[in-house]
Write an enzyme that holds these catalytic residues in place. Structure first.
Site, PDB file in Angstrom:
ATOM      1  N   ARG A 158       0.819  -1.227   0.000  1.00 51.29           N
ATOM      2  CA  ARG A 158       0.000   0.000   0.000  1.00 51.29           C
ATOM      3  C   ARG A 158       0.854   1.279   0.000  1.00 51.29           C
ATOM      4  O   ARG A 158       0.457   2.307   0.544  1.00 51.29           O
ATOM      5  CB  ARG A 158      -0.940   0.040   1.218  1.00 51.29           C
ATOM      6  N   SER A 234     -10.883  -0.975   3.690  1.00 53.10           N
ATOM      7  CA  SER A 234     -10.041  -1.076   4.896  1.00 53.10           C
ATOM      8  C   SER A 234      -9.676   0.327   5.359  1.00 53.10           C
ATOM      9  O   SER A 234      -9.100   1.100   4.587  1.00 53.10           O
ATOM     10  CB  SER A 234      -8.741  -1.820   4.588  1.00 53.10           C
ATOM     11  N   GLU A 330      -5.246   3.595   6.332  1.00 55.09           N
ATOM     12  CA  GLU A 330      -4.999   3.389   4.913  1.00 55.09           C
ATOM     13  C   GLU A 330      -5.748   4.454   4.123  1.00 55.09           C
ATOM     14  O   GLU A 330      -5.333   4.872   3.050  1.00 55.09           O
ATOM     15  CB  GLU A 330      -5.502   1.991   4.501  1.00 55.09           C
TER      16      GLU A 330
HETATM   17  N1  EPU Z   1      -9.712 -11.472  11.006  1.00 57.41           N
HETATM   18  C1  EPU Z   1     -10.113 -11.495  12.322  1.00 57.41           C
HETATM   19  N2  EPU Z   1     -11.390 -11.130  12.581  1.00 57.41           N
HETATM   20  C2  EPU Z   1     -12.264 -10.761  11.626  1.00 57.41           C
HETATM   21  C3  EPU Z   1     -11.849 -10.732  10.270  1.00 57.41           C
HETATM   22  C4  EPU Z   1     -10.542 -11.097   9.997  1.00 57.41           C
HETATM   23  O1  EPU Z   1      -9.357 -11.837  13.216  1.00 57.41           O
HETATM   24  O2  EPU Z   1     -13.400 -10.445  11.963  1.00 57.41           O
HETATM   25  C5  EPU Z   1      -8.317 -11.865  10.705  1.00 57.41           C
HETATM   26  C6  EPU Z   1      -8.223 -13.336  10.327  1.00 57.41           C
HETATM   27  O3  EPU Z   1      -7.051 -13.864  10.898  1.00 57.41           O
HETATM   28  C7  EPU Z   1      -8.083 -13.276   8.816  1.00 57.41           C
HETATM   29  C8  EPU Z   1      -7.264 -12.021   8.667  1.00 57.41           C
HETATM   30  O4  EPU Z   1      -7.809 -11.119   9.632  1.00 57.41           O
HETATM   31  O5  EPU Z   1      -7.404 -14.402   8.314  1.00 57.41           O
HETATM   32  C9  EPU Z   1      -7.275 -11.409   7.290  1.00 57.41           C
HETATM   33  O6  EPU Z   1      -8.596 -11.040   6.926  1.00 57.41           O
HETATM   34  P1  EPU Z   1      -8.968 -10.814   5.406  1.00 57.41           P
HETATM   35  O7  EPU Z   1      -8.454 -11.928   4.585  1.00 57.41           O
HETATM   36  O8  EPU Z   1     -10.419 -10.496   5.341  1.00 57.41           O
HETATM   37  O9  EPU Z   1      -8.121  -9.570   4.920  1.00 57.41           O
HETATM   38  P2  EPU Z   1      -7.480  -8.303   5.632  1.00 57.41           P
HETATM   39  O10 EPU Z   1      -6.051  -8.556   5.899  1.00 57.41           O
HETATM   40  O11 EPU Z   1      -8.322  -7.883   6.765  1.00 57.41           O
HETATM   41  C10 EPU Z   1      -6.635  -7.238   3.400  1.00 57.41           C
HETATM   42  C11 EPU Z   1      -6.788  -5.978   2.609  1.00 57.41           C
HETATM   43  C12 EPU Z   1      -8.123  -5.957   1.896  1.00 57.41           C
HETATM   44  C13 EPU Z   1      -8.192  -7.170   0.977  1.00 57.41           C
HETATM   45  C14 EPU Z   1      -8.017  -8.429   1.817  1.00 57.41           C
HETATM   46  C15 EPU Z   1      -7.958  -9.690   1.021  1.00 57.41           C
HETATM   47  C16 EPU Z   1      -5.466  -4.328   3.776  1.00 57.41           C
HETATM   48  C17 EPU Z   1      -5.470  -3.063   4.565  1.00 57.41           C
HETATM   49  N3  EPU Z   1      -6.657  -4.820   3.469  1.00 57.41           N
HETATM   50  O12 EPU Z   1      -7.608  -7.231   4.434  1.00 57.41           O
HETATM   51  O13 EPU Z   1      -8.173  -4.783   1.109  1.00 57.41           O
HETATM   52  O14 EPU Z   1      -9.417  -7.219   0.286  1.00 57.41           O
HETATM   53  O15 EPU Z   1      -6.762  -8.362   2.543  1.00 57.41           O
HETATM   54  O16 EPU Z   1      -6.717  -9.838   0.429  1.00 57.41           O
HETATM   55  O17 EPU Z   1      -4.398  -4.825   3.430  1.00 57.41           O
HETATM   56  C18 EPU Z   1      -8.859  -2.487   1.128  1.00 57.41           C
HETATM   57  O18 EPU Z   1      -7.660  -2.196   1.020  1.00 57.41           O
HETATM   58  O19 EPU Z   1      -9.750  -1.596   1.188  1.00 57.41           O
HETATM   59  C19 EPU Z   1      -9.243  -3.885   1.231  1.00 57.41           C
HETATM   60  C20 EPU Z   1     -10.495  -4.251   1.458  1.00 57.41           C
END
Ligand code: EPU
Length: 342
Positions: A158, A234, A330
């Site tokens: 990012r 995010s 972000e």
């Molecule tokens: N998790 C929790 N609780 C929750 C939800 C998630 O603990 O309620 C933990 C879990 O361990 C899960 C991990 O968070 O495995 C990752 O969650 P997720 O795969 O939904 O992705 P994220 O890391 O929260 C990032 C990006 C998203 C992108 C997803 C999928 C950033 C800031 N965000 O989110 O991007 O869609 O990965 O790759 O890096 C955005 O930038 O607007 C965005 C939505």
């Protein structure tokens, strides 16, 4: 070219914010004819990653450059020069239709092509910089044109040179993507593999269209639709921390998830940190932490920018107190007047 005064700035948080001047240009020549712009300037895309703290007391620029030109690249690749005003998801759809691959996992990300090169958007194991070949634009102060190869754009998670040294100083006009005629799907993300298994697909039977529809399905299940509930995706970045700090956390929370970054650093999902602090689904005023994806802050209807910022700060404080980690937004927070910018 469109020129408006006191223009309501589109933004997916659904907040009321007006630009003193709003100018939309349809070509590089149009843009050059506008320069230099007097007073503060903000160059925006679709407004899907911005939190406006009030009216913008300056000029808001927006690109409506929307031409797309393919040329043959080496080794079965296509070099696609795309206007910065093209909606990113239209680009993904167009490429899949043409048989040009690499962007499938970025399906349904809101926003436009210019911003994708600034933010280095990413999802489901893929980042935009993996497909970006070069970025063209104009320096807002001098009108000088540039074409920057990806290696010089300082891409990281990012991050890019356009968010750092060149922040606020450039208008991106075109992004050239390097795409493959061969479909080599990125299916490392757990949710993709799970959906493939449910649909009886493996890496040989998965089509680009099926991958796109799996991604769209995951996003629709996890992320709130900004047309229904204002949000900017995010709100925070996933923090990258020293491995020693993560090991300290593991001693108290043995289930703490992480992704390896390199030998000394790990990335911890901010969603997990926020959930551990009890924020999942909690509201403050008219703003709330989303109940399914706690990395997203939502406008529950009628929220003010101040309420959203207050919630952001409360979440940051909790995570800092509990884990010693400072979450970085972000979303770009836009103050009314640039003298208030950080
Ligand atoms: N998790 C929790 N609780 C929750 C939800 C998630 O603990 O309620 C933990 C879990 O361990 C899960 C991990 O968070 O495995 C990752 O969650 P997720 O795969 O939904 O992705 P994220 O890391 O929260 C990032 C990006 C998203 C992108 C997803 C999928 C950033 C800031 N965000 O989110 O991007 O869609 O990965 O790759 O890096 C955005 O930038 O607007 C965005 C939505």
């Amino acid at each position: 070219m469109i020129r408006e005064k006191e223009y309501n700035i589109p933004n997916t948080f659904g907040l009321k914010a007006r630009a003193r001047h709003f100018v939309e240009y349809a070509s590089e020549a149009d843009l050059l004819s506008l320069l230099p712009v007097e007073g503060p300037v903000l160059h925006m895309g679709a407004g899907s990653n911005l939190l406006f703290m009030g009216d913008y007391e300056g000029t808001v620029l927006h690109s409506a450059i929307t031409d797309i030109t393919p040329t043959e690249g080496p080794a079965g690749e296509v070099l696609l020069r795309v206007g910065s005003g093209v909606t990113f998801d239209h680009l993904v759809e167009h490429c899949i239709r043409q048989g040009w691959h690499g962007l499938e996992n970025l399906s349904l990300i809101p926003g436009e092509v210019g911003a994708s090169a600034v933010q280095n958007i990413g999802a489901y194991g893929v980042e935009a910089c993996q497909s970006i070949h070069c970025v063209e634009g104009v320096m807002l102060d001098t009108g000088a044109r540039f074409s920057m190869p990806t290696a010089e754009c300082r891409y990281a998670y990012r991050q890019s040179i356009f968010k750092q040294e060149l922040r606020g100083r450039v208008a991106i006009t075109y992004v050239t993507f390097r795409l493959s005629r061969e479909f080599r799907p990125q299916i490392g993300y757990g949710g993709i593999r799970q959906a493939m298994a449910e649909q009886g697909l493996d890496e040989h039977t998965l089509t680009p269209e099926a991958l796109r529809s799996i991604i769209i399905g995951i996003r629709r299940r996890k992320l709130p639709d900004p047309d229904v509930q204002g949000n900017a995706g995010s709100f925070f970045m996933n923090p990258i921390v020293e491995r020693s700090l993560y090991e300290d956390i593991l001693r108290r929370w043995p289930q703490a998830p992480h992704y390896d970054v390199d030998a000394t650093r790990v990335k911890i999902p901010a969603a997990w940190l926020i959930e551990q602090c009890g924020w999942k689904g909690r509201a403050m005023g008219h703003a709330a932490v989303h109940a399914i994806q706690p990395l997203v802050l939502v406008n529950m209807g009628g929220a003010t920018a101040r309420e959203i910022l207050a919630l952001c700060q409360a979440v940051q404080q909790s995570v800092e107190e509990r884990f010693g980690i400072c979450l970085q937004p972000e979303v770009n927070i836009i103050h009314s007047h640039p003298t208030m910018l950080p």
